[in-house]
Design a protein around this motif. Structure first.
Motif, mmCIF file in Angstrom:
data_model
loop_
_atom_site.group_PDB
_atom_site.id
_atom_site.type_symbol
_atom_site.label_atom_id
_atom_site.label_comp_id
_atom_site.label_asym_id
_atom_site.label_seq_id
_atom_site.Cartn_x
_atom_site.Cartn_y
_atom_site.Cartn_z
ATOM 1 N N TYR A 289 0.806 -1.212 0.000
ATOM 2 C CA TYR A 289 0.000 0.000 0.000
ATOM 3 C C TYR A 289 0.843 1.268 0.000
ATOM 4 C CZ TYR A 289 -3.821 -3.184 1.114
ATOM 5 O OH TYR A 289 -4.733 -4.207 1.076
ATOM 6 N N TRP A 290 2.044 1.168 0.530
ATOM 7 C CA TRP A 290 2.915 2.350 0.617
ATOM 8 C C TRP A 290 4.355 1.901 0.447
ATOM 9 C CZ3 TRP A 290 1.727 7.431 0.750
ATOM 10 C CH2 TRP A 290 2.750 8.328 1.046
ATOM 11 N N GLY A 291 5.069 2.560 -0.461
ATOM 12 C CA GLY A 291 6.449 2.158 -0.708
ATOM 13 C C GLY A 291 7.421 3.314 -0.805
ATOM 14 N N TRP A 292 7.015 4.492 -0.347
ATOM 15 C CA TRP A 292 7.876 5.685 -0.382
ATOM 16 C C TRP A 292 8.327 6.024 -1.794
ATOM 17 C CZ3 TRP A 292 7.563 8.489 3.831
ATOM 18 C CH2 TRP A 292 7.292 7.863 5.038
ATOM 19 N N ASP A 293 7.477 5.729 -2.762
ATOM 20 C CA ASP A 293 7.719 6.175 -4.126
ATOM 21 C C ASP A 293 7.613 7.703 -4.164
ATOM 22 O OD1 ASP A 293 7.800 5.338 -7.118
ATOM 23 O OD2 ASP A 293 6.141 6.776 -7.017
ATOM 24 N N PRO A 294 8.403 8.406 -4.996
ATOM 25 C CA PRO A 294 8.368 9.876 -5.015
ATOM 26 C C PRO A 294 6.958 10.447 -5.198
ATOM 27 C CG PRO A 294 10.244 9.097 -6.267
ATOM 28 C CD PRO A 294 9.467 7.879 -5.880
ATOM 29 N N LYS A 295 6.156 9.842 -6.061
ATOM 30 C CA LYS A 295 4.796 10.333 -6.265
ATOM 31 C C LYS A 295 3.968 10.189 -4.994
ATOM 32 C CE LYS A 295 2.999 11.413 -9.658
ATOM 33 N NZ LYS A 295 2.693 12.724 -10.286
ATOM 34 N N GLU A 296 4.118 9.074 -4.315
ATOM 35 C CA GLU A 296 3.396 8.859 -3.062
ATOM 36 C C GLU A 296 3.840 9.851 -1.995
ATOM 37 O OE1 GLU A 296 3.081 4.000 -3.814
ATOM 38 O OE2 GLU A 296 4.451 4.829 -2.313
ATOM 39 N N TYR A 338 2.898 17.222 -9.844
ATOM 40 C CA TYR A 338 2.335 17.058 -11.186
ATOM 41 C C TYR A 338 3.430 17.069 -12.252
ATOM 42 C CZ TYR A 338 -0.375 18.482 -15.371
ATOM 43 O OH TYR A 338 -0.918 18.587 -16.626
ATOM 44 N N TYR A 339 4.257 18.099 -12.259
ATOM 45 C CA TYR A 339 5.287 18.233 -13.285
ATOM 46 C C TYR A 339 6.633 17.647 -12.865
ATOM 47 C CZ TYR A 339 2.421 21.331 -16.191
ATOM 48 O OH TYR A 339 1.450 21.842 -16.998
ATOM 49 N N GLY A 340 7.140 18.111 -11.725
ATOM 50 C CA GLY A 340 8.496 17.746 -11.318
ATOM 51 C C GLY A 340 8.703 16.268 -11.124
ATOM 52 N N VAL A 341 7.815 15.637 -10.357
ATOM 53 C CA VAL A 341 7.978 14.208 -10.066
ATOM 54 C C VAL A 341 7.846 13.378 -11.339
ATOM 55 C CG1 VAL A 341 7.000 12.237 -8.838
ATOM 56 C CG2 VAL A 341 7.239 14.444 -7.676
ATOM 57 N N ASN A 342 6.847 13.716 -12.173
ATOM 58 C CA ASN A 342 6.612 12.923 -13.385
ATOM 59 C C ASN A 342 7.731 13.044 -14.401
ATOM 60 O OD1 ASN A 342 4.228 12.083 -12.321
ATOM 61 N ND2 ASN A 342 2.916 12.989 -13.867
ATOM 62 N N ILE A 343 8.356 14.227 -14.465
ATOM 63 C CA ILE A 343 9.343 14.475 -15.518
ATOM 64 C C ILE A 343 10.776 14.259 -15.044
ATOM 65 C CG2 ILE A 343 10.257 16.232 -17.094
ATOM 66 C CD1 ILE A 343 7.478 17.467 -17.174
ATOM 67 N N PHE A 344 11.081 14.701 -13.823
ATOM 68 C CA PHE A 344 12.479 14.737 -13.395
ATOM 69 C C PHE A 344 12.866 13.651 -12.395
ATOM 70 C CE2 PHE A 344 11.259 19.208 -14.307
ATOM 71 C CZ PHE A 344 12.037 19.379 -15.442
ATOM 72 N N VAL A 345 11.894 12.993 -11.783
ATOM 73 C CA VAL A 345 12.190 12.020 -10.734
ATOM 74 C C VAL A 345 11.814 10.624 -11.217
ATOM 75 C CG1 VAL A 345 11.781 11.327 -8.353
ATOM 76 C CG2 VAL A 345 11.753 13.762 -8.969
ATOM 77 N N GLY A 347 10.735 6.808 -10.623
ATOM 78 C CA GLY A 347 10.035 5.999 -9.631
ATOM 79 C C GLY A 347 9.049 5.086 -10.323
ATOM 80 N N LYS A 348 8.226 4.415 -9.545
ATOM 81 C CA LYS A 348 7.255 3.489 -10.130
ATOM 82 C C LYS A 348 6.217 4.203 -10.987
ATOM 83 C CE LYS A 348 7.333 -0.597 -7.165
ATOM 84 N NZ LYS A 348 7.478 -1.507 -8.315
ATOM 85 N N HIS A 349 6.025 5.512 -10.723
ATOM 86 C CA HIS A 349 5.071 6.267 -11.517
ATOM 87 C C HIS A 349 5.685 6.834 -12.784
ATOM 88 C CE1 HIS A 349 2.898 6.062 -7.698
ATOM 89 N NE2 HIS A 349 1.814 6.402 -8.355
ATOM 90 N N SER A 350 6.915 6.479 -13.085
ATOM 91 C CA SER A 350 7.588 7.007 -14.276
ATOM 92 C C SER A 350 6.960 6.491 -15.565
ATOM 93 C CB SER A 350 9.068 6.649 -14.250
ATOM 94 O OG SER A 350 9.710 7.271 -13.153
ATOM 95 N N TYR A 351 6.079 5.493 -15.470
ATOM 96 C CA TYR A 351 5.426 4.987 -16.656
ATOM 97 C C TYR A 351 4.565 6.073 -17.309
ATOM 98 C CZ TYR A 351 1.724 4.470 -13.180
ATOM 99 O OH TYR A 351 0.852 4.689 -12.173
ATOM 100 N N ALA A 352 4.209 7.106 -16.511
ATOM 101 C CA ALA A 352 3.369 8.159 -17.085
ATOM 102 C C ALA A 352 4.092 8.821 -18.246
ATOM 103 C CB ALA A 352 3.038 9.200 -16.014
ATOM 104 N N GLY A 353 5.382 8.993 -18.137
ATOM 105 C CA GLY A 353 6.187 9.519 -19.239
ATOM 106 C C GLY A 353 5.705 10.856 -19.745
#
Length: 354
Positions: A289-296, A338-345, A347-353
């Motif tokens: 449920y929680w993994g300290w992913d940057p988006k989380e 919204y912008y920084g994590v998705n583009i520059f960091v 993590g597991k949410h990087s699939y958003a690309g």
């Protein structure tokens, strides 16, 4: 190419055409809003201090048998500590016929642009046969659509929010410009982890929250400007003509502050649900449920920031400008998420690309 693939490609092209068409109509709305502000130039002069501008009142003196002139007593009222009882301005139109006419034209154009943009989002969804927010491009075009929809809903409810129009349309044009030039991604299917009904629930609520938080941030930013203007007037200062023309047409600082607070307070529970829904989806997709992913992490930081703002509003020493700075900082956290994590960091949410 089979028939299904050709159909999807055609729908994707239709979506792109509709998005570009909405940008053209938003541009017309932008110029109409400019005309609203120009033709609605405030004709109100700076108000003199009530103690010197008050007219005399005539009372009858019983003992003298005649009349005497006394100055009207100065009455100072405050609705709450640290606030002023200042009337709201007449809006961008300045109470003028031409200004109001251009304002109505601007809103009508915004409605048309919103409908066209919403059609583009729907066409994108049909082209990929899934929720239209699987990457940054899709998220961006949906985000601005929802932001405009929230604004138009407030107008339909007869709320005094037309002063947001120019800033909103400007932001939407910037958002769509970045989306179509930098963030554009061809229609494609999602990675297996995203094939879940939680995509509709979690991401849609995140988009709604961000759009409404944006409206609250605009109100907060204008509150700071209007509050500085009112403070300068109260201290005997003389603002410039441009500042006077703009600030006198906005709602009073108290009204802007109340608007921002109500907007943020109303959507905060939904943001809480968004985080909970994301955790449940993470449990289904990744087994935790929680993994300290940057988006989380940044979603939680945003939650803490808005919670701190709402708590500050309930604390006497942190009302007003201090609480407003917290609100802007909280929205800054949302923007970075919204912008920084998705583009520059990574993590597991990087699939958003992009």
């Amino acid at each position: 190419m089979n028939l299904a693939a050709a159909t999807n490609e055609n729908l994707a092209n239709i979506s792109n055409t509709l998005i570009y068409s909405s940008m053209a109509v938003y541009t017309l709305a932008f110029f109409a809003h400019i005309a609203e502000w120009v033709f609605g130039l405030s004709l109100m002069a700076l108000k003199k201090d009530s103690s010197t501008a008050a007219s005399p009142v005539t009372v009858r003196a019983a003992q003298a048998g005649g009349t005497t002139v006394l100055e009207r007593p100065k009455v100072v009222t405050r609705s709450a500590a640290g606030t002023r009882d200042v009337p709201d301005g007449p809006g961008a139109a300045g109470g003028t016929f031409k200004g109001d006419l251009w304002g109505r034209i601007a809103v009508s154009l915004t409605v048309v642009a919103f409908a066209v943009q919403a059609g583009g989002v729907v066409a994108r969804a049909l082209s990929v046969q899934r929720a239209p927010w699987g990457n940054m491009y899709e998220f961006s075009i949906t985000f601005s659509t929802v932001a405009v929809g929230a604004y138009l809903t407030l107008l339909a409810l007869r709320k005094n929010v037309r002063w947001i129009g120019l800033l909103l349309v400007t932001t939407v044009l910037l958002d769509l410009g970045i989306a179509t030039t930098t963030l554009y991604t061809d229609s494609d299917q999602l990675v297996p982890a995203l094939h879940s009904y939680w995509l509709w629930i979690h991401v849609s609520t995140a988009i709604i929250c961000g759009a409404v938080f944006y409206l609250g941030a605009v109100g907060t930013l204008l509150y700071l400007f209007r509050d500085s203007y009112e403070n300068k007037i109260a201290s005997g200062g003389t603002p410039g003509k441009f500042a006077t023309s703009v600030m006198e047409r906005l709602p009073a600082a108290k009204s802007l502050d109340t608007f921002s607070y109500r907007i943020n307070a109303a959507v905060f529970p939904l943001w809480t649900f968004t985080i909970i829904a994301g955790a449940i989806w993470a449990g289904d997709a990744w087994g935790r449920y929680w993994g300290w992913d940057p988006k989380e992490v940044w979603s939680f930081i945003t939650w803490v920031a808005y919670a701190a703002y709402l708590h500050a509003r309930a604390t006497a020493g942190w009302k007003g400008r201090k609480a407003a700075y917290l609100a802007l900082a909280a929205f800054g956290c949302w923007l970075f998420n919204y912008y920084g994590v998705n583009i520059f960091v990574t993590g597991k949410h990087s699939y958003a690309g992009v």
